[in-house]
Design an enzyme around this catalytic site. Structure first.
Site, PDB file in Angstrom:
ATOM      1  N   THR A  32      31.913  53.631  20.699  1.00 32.34           N
ATOM      2  CA  THR A  32      31.710  54.694  19.712  1.00 32.34           C
ATOM      3  C   THR A  32      31.326  54.137  18.350  1.00 32.34           C
ATOM      4  O   THR A  32      30.642  54.815  17.567  1.00 32.34           O
ATOM      5  CB  THR A  32      32.964  55.576  19.587  1.00 32.34           C
ATOM      6  OG1 THR A  32      34.106  54.735  19.346  1.00 32.34           O
ATOM      7  CG2 THR A  32      33.194  56.392  20.854  1.00 32.34           C
ATOM      8  N   ASN A  34      29.480  51.278  18.042  1.00 37.48           N
ATOM      9  CA  ASN A  34      28.085  50.879  18.229  1.00 37.48           C
ATOM     10  C   ASN A  34      27.147  52.070  18.013  1.00 37.48           C
ATOM     11  O   ASN A  34      26.081  51.949  17.400  1.00 37.48           O
ATOM     12  CB  ASN A  34      27.861  50.331  19.637  1.00 37.48           C
ATOM     13  CG  ASN A  34      28.753  49.152  19.971  1.00 37.48           C
ATOM     14  OD1 ASN A  34      29.320  48.515  19.087  1.00 37.48           O
ATOM     15  ND2 ASN A  34      28.878  48.871  21.256  1.00 37.48           N
ATOM     16  N   TYR A 101      38.897  41.613  28.460  1.00 45.76           N
ATOM     17  CA  TYR A 101      39.540  42.423  27.422  1.00 45.76           C
ATOM     18  C   TYR A 101      40.996  42.023  27.185  1.00 45.76           C
ATOM     19  O   TYR A 101      41.710  41.645  28.111  1.00 45.76           O
ATOM     20  CB  TYR A 101      39.536  43.909  27.836  1.00 45.76           C
ATOM     21  CG  TYR A 101      38.178  44.545  27.842  1.00 45.76           C
ATOM     22  CD1 TYR A 101      37.652  45.120  26.692  1.00 45.76           C
ATOM     23  CD2 TYR A 101      37.420  44.598  29.006  1.00 45.76           C
ATOM     24  CE1 TYR A 101      36.408  45.729  26.699  1.00 45.76           C
ATOM     25  CE2 TYR A 101      36.170  45.208  29.027  1.00 45.76           C
ATOM     26  CZ  TYR A 101      35.667  45.759  27.870  1.00 45.76           C
ATOM     27  OH  TYR A 101      34.440  46.356  27.885  1.00 45.76           O
ATOM     28  N   ARG A 167      35.082  53.884  32.553  1.00 47.59           N
ATOM     29  CA  ARG A 167      35.557  52.520  32.761  1.00 47.59           C
ATOM     30  C   ARG A 167      36.833  52.589  33.603  1.00 47.59           C
ATOM     31  O   ARG A 167      37.901  52.928  33.085  1.00 47.59           O
ATOM     32  CB  ARG A 167      35.827  51.829  31.424  1.00 47.59           C
ATOM     33  CG  ARG A 167      34.587  51.676  30.546  1.00 47.59           C
ATOM     34  CD  ARG A 167      33.559  50.738  31.181  1.00 47.59           C
ATOM     35  NE  ARG A 167      32.355  50.592  30.366  1.00 47.59           N
ATOM     36  CZ  ARG A 167      31.266  51.312  30.509  1.00 47.59           C
ATOM     37  NH1 ARG A 167      31.199  52.274  31.441  1.00 47.59           N
ATOM     38  NH2 ARG A 167      30.206  51.107  29.748  1.00 47.59           N
ATOM     39  N   LYS A 224      21.050  58.774  30.879  1.00 50.77           N
ATOM     40  CA  LYS A 224      20.504  57.425  30.781  1.00 50.77           C
ATOM     41  C   LYS A 224      20.560  56.752  32.151  1.00 50.77           C
ATOM     42  O   LYS A 224      21.470  56.997  32.934  1.00 50.77           O
ATOM     43  CB  LYS A 224      21.296  56.600  29.766  1.00 50.77           C
ATOM     44  CG  LYS A 224      21.399  57.258  28.388  1.00 50.77           C
ATOM     45  CD  LYS A 224      22.166  56.404  27.398  1.00 50.77           C
ATOM     46  CE  LYS A 224      23.624  56.221  27.750  1.00 50.77           C
ATOM     47  NZ  LYS A 224      24.404  57.462  27.594  1.00 50.77           N
ATOM     48  N   ALA A 229      13.611  55.876  33.610  1.00 43.50           N
ATOM     49  CA  ALA A 229      13.457  57.000  32.687  1.00 43.50           C
ATOM     50  C   ALA A 229      14.782  57.719  32.458  1.00 43.50           C
ATOM     51  O   ALA A 229      15.641  57.774  33.346  1.00 43.50           O
ATOM     52  CB  ALA A 229      12.419  57.974  33.235  1.00 43.50           C
ATOM     53  N   ALA A 255      23.243  48.599  24.426  1.00 37.96           N
ATOM     54  CA  ALA A 255      21.959  49.304  24.548  1.00 37.96           C
ATOM     55  C   ALA A 255      22.155  50.804  24.728  1.00 37.96           C
ATOM     56  O   ALA A 255      21.496  51.615  24.068  1.00 37.96           O
ATOM     57  CB  ALA A 255      21.153  48.727  25.707  1.00 37.96           C
ATOM     58  N   ASP A 257      24.789  52.638  23.968  1.00 38.69           N
ATOM     59  CA  ASP A 257      25.385  53.218  22.764  1.00 38.69           C
ATOM     60  C   ASP A 257      24.326  53.417  21.686  1.00 38.69           C
ATOM     61  O   ASP A 257      24.319  54.430  20.982  1.00 38.69           O
ATOM     62  CB  ASP A 257      26.489  52.298  22.227  1.00 38.69           C
ATOM     63  CG  ASP A 257      27.537  51.957  23.272  1.00 38.69           C
ATOM     64  OD1 ASP A 257      27.854  52.823  24.102  1.00 38.69           O
ATOM     65  OD2 ASP A 257      28.035  50.810  23.252  1.00 38.69           O
TER      66      ASP A 257
END
Length: 306
Positions: A32, A34, A101, A167, A224, A229, A255, A257
């Site tokens: 968020t 980014n 992480y 995630r 996305k 496309a 990318a 984001d």
């Protein structure tokens, strides 16, 4: 009537990106944030607020200072004594990245701990943005607090955008993630999903299946799909917008984001959904040609165009 600002809700982490040998570069990133970085770069004088929770440690103080240096505030986000930011490290194979992480006790998990401060941060915003990661880091009760605050902002005139950004490691079960995502979509005006995530979470066979499912709750959707496309769906009408091919990407971190930031900047500027997707693809293509999740503002602006 909503004002001119934009607010993005979530977790910004310490980012370690791999360099040659044993050396690492530390920065700040998170899905968020980014998005807000790109949106802020492309949206002129719109006030930008990153809504989260922070510690009072040197890393949190550095994070807040970095935001301020780049024109991004934290509003009334709580600063919690003894808390600290989460951390992740990026390792690259070519341009493809893997993440490790350390975030279980991150301050951002308390971003909805003060409902009044959260609601205040969302008042009079032109746009409110959040993601499935925002939902996934919160306990059940605080997740409901967040969704109520977003719904209140929307009722007051804010445009709400949401990226489901699934995630699995953040959720107790796939079913829990499905339920929370559906609740979020119920308060969303623009959905910005990624097809492989939706395929993993809901079993969608195609991007159109994703758009059709989301279209039962949301009027505007941009699906996305990596280098393929993007599928734009507005009130049941579909349009494919080709991506910009990059022959030798450097780092694909951020990318999607950045696509979201470009898309929302274009929509706030009055461009239609297809034009917004074209500009967003150009922004994403620029981002994959730099290291780390945050491209320089000048790079983003040059890709976005006038």
């Amino acid at each position: 009537m909503a004002a001119n600002g934009v607010a993005s809700i979530g977790e910004c982490m310490l980012e370690l990106s791999g360099q040659a040998g044993p050396n690492w570069r530390m920065g700040f990133a998170g899905d968020t944030f980014n998005m807000l970085w790109a949106l802020h770069a492309l949206s002129g004088e719109r006030p930008a607020t990153y809504v989260s929770a922070f510690g009072n440690d040197p890393f949190s103080q550095g994070q807040i200072a970095f935001f301020a240096e780049n024109g991004i505030g934290i509003g009334q986000s709580p600063v919690i004594p003894g808390a600290r930011p989460g951390l992740y490290a990026i390792t690259l194979t070519g341009a493809e990245r893997a993440f490790t992480y350390w975030r279980a006790d991150a301050a951002a998990r308390q971003l909805a701990s003060d409902p009044d401060a959260l609601a205040k941060n969302l008042e009079n915003q032109a746009l409110v943005y959040f993601s499935g990661i925002t939902l996934g880091i919160l306990e059940d009760a605080r997740r409901q607090t967040l969704l109520k605050a977003v719904a209140k902002a929307r009722a007051a005139g804010s445009l709400v955008a949401f990226d489901p950004n699934y995630r699995p490691r953040l959720w107790r079960s796939r079913e829990e993630a499905q339920a929370a995502t559906s609740e979020a979509l119920a308060v969303t005006d623009i959905a910005l999903p990624t097809f492989p995530d939706e395929q993993m979470l809901f079993g969608d066979a195609t991007p159109q299946a994703t758009a059709e499912r989301l279209g039962r709750q949301v009027g505007e959707i941009a699906v996305k799909n990596g280098e393929d496309a993007a599928l734009i769906a507005v009130d049941g009408a579909f349009q494919l917008v080709p991506a910009v091919h990059v022959a030798t990407p450097v780092d694909t971190t951020g990318a999607g984001d950045s696509f979201n930031g470009g898309y929302l900047a274009a929509r706030l500027a009055g461009h239609g959904p297809a034009e917004a997707a074209e500009r967003a693809h150009r922004v994403a293509a620029a981002v994959v040609q730099v290291r780390g999740a945050l491209a320089p503002f000048e790079t983003l602006r040059a890709a976005f165009g006038n």
